[in-house]
Write an enzyme that holds these catalytic residues in place. Structure first.
Site, PDB file in Angstrom:
ATOM      1  N   CYS A  91       3.044  -1.342   8.721  1.00  0.00           N
ATOM      2  CA  CYS A  91       1.631  -1.054   8.451  1.00  0.00           C
ATOM      3  C   CYS A  91       0.805  -2.330   8.345  1.00  0.00           C
ATOM      4  O   CYS A  91      -0.259  -2.440   8.936  1.00  0.00           O
ATOM      5  CB  CYS A  91       1.489  -0.234   7.174  1.00  0.00           C
ATOM      6  N   HIS A  92       1.300  -3.289   7.564  1.00  0.00           N
ATOM      7  CA  HIS A  92       0.536  -4.520   7.359  1.00  0.00           C
ATOM      8  C   HIS A  92       1.382  -5.774   7.478  1.00  0.00           C
ATOM      9  O   HIS A  92       0.934  -6.870   7.164  1.00  0.00           O
ATOM     10  CB  HIS A  92      -0.175  -4.488   6.000  1.00  0.00           C
ATOM     11  N   GLY A  93       2.651  -5.630   7.881  1.00  0.00           N
ATOM     12  CA  GLY A  93       3.480  -6.785   8.199  1.00  0.00           C
ATOM     13  C   GLY A  93       4.205  -7.450   7.045  1.00  0.00           C
ATOM     14  O   GLY A  93       4.444  -8.641   7.091  1.00  0.00           O
ATOM     15  N   LEU A 103       0.804  -1.224   0.000  1.00  0.00           N
ATOM     16  CA  LEU A 103       0.000   0.000   0.000  1.00  0.00           C
ATOM     17  C   LEU A 103       0.838   1.275   0.000  1.00  0.00           C
ATOM     18  O   LEU A 103       0.320   2.348   0.277  1.00  0.00           O
ATOM     19  CB  LEU A 103      -0.955   0.011   1.203  1.00  0.00           C
TER      20      LEU A 103
END
Length: 169
Positions: free
Chosen positions: A133-135, A115
């Site tokens: 943020c999302h790993g 992202l």
């Protein structure tokens, strides 16, 4: 046989068409020319970076076209680690040799491919980069190893100007 003499009317039509074409060109030129990039955009197209102060095992971050670019001077152990990975096990299969021009230097755009976050250096499960943020976990070659990111971090167009300078763009 009589020669056909040009008439005044034909001359006026030809002159009018010629003036019309020149006029259209004069009007169109500024409209076309304004589509060219201005000097500030051209200046951002490429940048040169002095690498002489980067020690083995360190990463510097520079900005290019509004994006961070990570430049890492890899140690021999990091190079061996990156090359020892089985490419078939990767989410986005790409060998280390395909990602670098000089094994000692890794140059990549520092943006997570999930992202668009900026990953953290020397973090994660693979001693590379970690996007909190999302790993997403990236290895020492910037390849996605774990997490939601679909592809490896992007390698920009670059070249070595000399032993201590790199030109990106």
């Amino acid at each position: 046989m009589s020669e056909k003499k040009p008439k005044r009317r034909e001359f006026l039509f030809t002159a009018t068409y010629a003036i019309g074409v020149v006029g259209a060109g004069v009007v169109a030129w500024p409209l076309i020319d304004q589509m060219n990039p201005d000097a500030s955009v051209k200046a951002l197209a490429s940048t040169e970076v002095d690498l002489s102060s980067v020690k083995p095992g360190n990463t510097i971050t520079i900005m290019w076209r509004g994006k961070p670019v990570f430049i890492r001077r890899r140690t021999p152990d990091e190079i061996a680690e990156a090359r020892a990975v089985n490419v078939k096990e990767l989410i986005d299969p790409e060998s280390d040799e395909e990602r670098v021009k000089n094994p000692e230097w890794l140059v990549m755009i520092g943006v997570c491919t999930h992202l668009g976050c900026v990953p953290l250096n020397d973090k994660g499960d693979y001693n590379g980069w970690f996007c909190p943020c999302h790993g997403s976990h990236y290895d020492i070659s910037g390849r996605i190893r774990k997490g939601p990111a679909p592809t490896n971090m992007e390698i920009p167009k670059y070249e070595f100007v000399n032993a201590n300078t790199i030109k990106i763009g």
